[in-house]
Design an enzyme around this catalytic site. Structure first.
Site, short mmCIF file in Angstrom:
data_model
loop_
_atom_site.label_atom_id
_atom_site.label_comp_id
_atom_site.label_asym_id
_atom_site.label_seq_id
_atom_site.Cartn_x
_atom_site.Cartn_y
_atom_site.Cartn_z
CB CYS A 113 -0.95 0.01 1.20
SG CYS A 113 -2.13 -1.36 1.18
CG HIS A 245 -3.28 3.52 1.87
ND1 HIS A 245 -3.69 3.05 0.65
CD2 HIS A 245 -3.39 2.48 2.74
CE1 HIS A 245 -4.02 1.77 0.76
NE2 HIS A 245 -3.85 1.42 2.02
CG ASN A 275 -6.60 -0.78 0.94
OD1 ASN A 275 -5.85 -0.36 0.06
ND2 ASN A 275 -6.13 -1.24 2.09
#
Length: 318
Positions: A113, A245, A275
């Site tokens: 990520c 993020h 996500n």
């Protein structure tokens, strides 16, 4: 020494959409629980035959168009991804071929990520040292392909997509600083245990200890916000936009509180995208640039936390 500036942004989402209501039909959960715990309402998923490179190409072409340059002008192509099309060649090389480019450096970067922030740092250093004048940085993921769709703790969280930026050498400051960190001692908290080395290539699904990851992520992101501001001699009030993020709305809100930044100045796409790992920051950044929220000259702080653990930030004068 030259600086690197963002010349253009682009993004792409697959057309297939899975809502929380859809997930209720395939796993033991409820739409309300997902929304309350994560802030996610829906996510985009690739269709059969749609690849990481397909998403990367669409985002890259939009970024190149926005930057006003040709693919042939690129000196570097970087793709941050955890879900490449194949073991090798890299997705960056596949993308290079799609764009009709030959000769420039092209490689993938894997920091889950935090991958886009890591890749941004690498591209910035190429430009600062004179090794490149134009760089394409892409975050692209088909994360749905490494999910166990019977595991309600993970399958509700992730989606697919791609985002891209084109960087160019400039005499004016653009990327002001980047800050990267990692700690492999936490590897068991968020991982895909399958791999070549242990012979478990068919066991490649995300495993996560969510509560522990949440706690460490909130504390770690708070520290990197402080590190970034201190390194640049800035205060919270100097930040115009936070582009975090997009993992979980609660983590995003906690980071905003650390900055004393109202949520109106935080770019949030987690509700629509879920996500998307390395794609989440460039997706959110492109959306806010294109809808006019982020304006030239404004100060943008990007920050991310992912498996490894890896984490990082980038402070940008857009």
């Amino acid at each position: 020494m030259k600086s690197s500036r963002v010349l253009g942004t682009g993004s792409y989402l697959p057309s297939r959409v899975m809502t929380n209501a859809d997930l209720e039909l395939i796993v033991d959960t409820t739409a309300t629980w997902i929304l309350e715990r994560t802030g996610i309402e829906k996510r985009h998923l690739v269709s059969d035959g749609e690849t990481c490179c397909d998403l990367a190409e669409a985002a890259a072409r939009r970024a190149l168009e926005a930057a006003g340059i040709q693919a042939s002008d690129l000196d570097l192509i970087l793709v941050a991804t955890t879900t490449p099309d194949q073991f090798f060649p890299s997705t960056a090389c596949l993308l290079q071929q799609r764009l009709g480019v030959r000769g420039c450096a092209a490689f993938d970067l894997q920091a889950v990520c935090a991958g886009f922030v890591y890749a941004l740092d690498v591209a910035d250093k190429f430009i600062r040292t004179g090794a490149a004048k134009h760089a394409l940085v892409v975050g692209s993921e088909t994360f749905s392909r490494i999910l166990d769709w019977t595991d309600r703790t993970t399958c509700v969280l992730f989606g697919d997509g791609a985002g891209a930026v084109v960087l160019g050498a400039s005499d004016e400051p653009g990327i002001l600083s980047t800050h990267l960190h990692a700690d492999g001692s936490y590897k068991d908290l968020l991982q895909v245990p399958g791999g070549i080395g242990n012979g478990r290539q068919q066991d490649a699904f995300v495993e996560m200890k969510g509560n522990e990851v949440f706690r460490i992520a909130v504390n770690t992101l708070g520290r990197i916000v402080e590190e970034t501001l201190e390194a640049n001699g800035l205060s919270q009030s100097d930040i115009d936009w936070l582009v975090p993020h997009q993992a979980n709305i609660r983590i995003i809100q906690a980071t905003a509180r650390k900055l004393d930044l109202p949520m109106e100045r935080v770019v949030v796409t987690v509700a629509e995208h879920g996500n998307t790992s390395s794609a989440s920051i460039p997706l959110a950044f492109d959306q806010a640039v294109r809808d006019g929220r982020i304006q030239r000259g404004q100060m943008v702080l990007m920050e991310a936390f992912g498996g490894g653990f890896t984490w990082g930030s980038a402070l940008i004068r857009y």
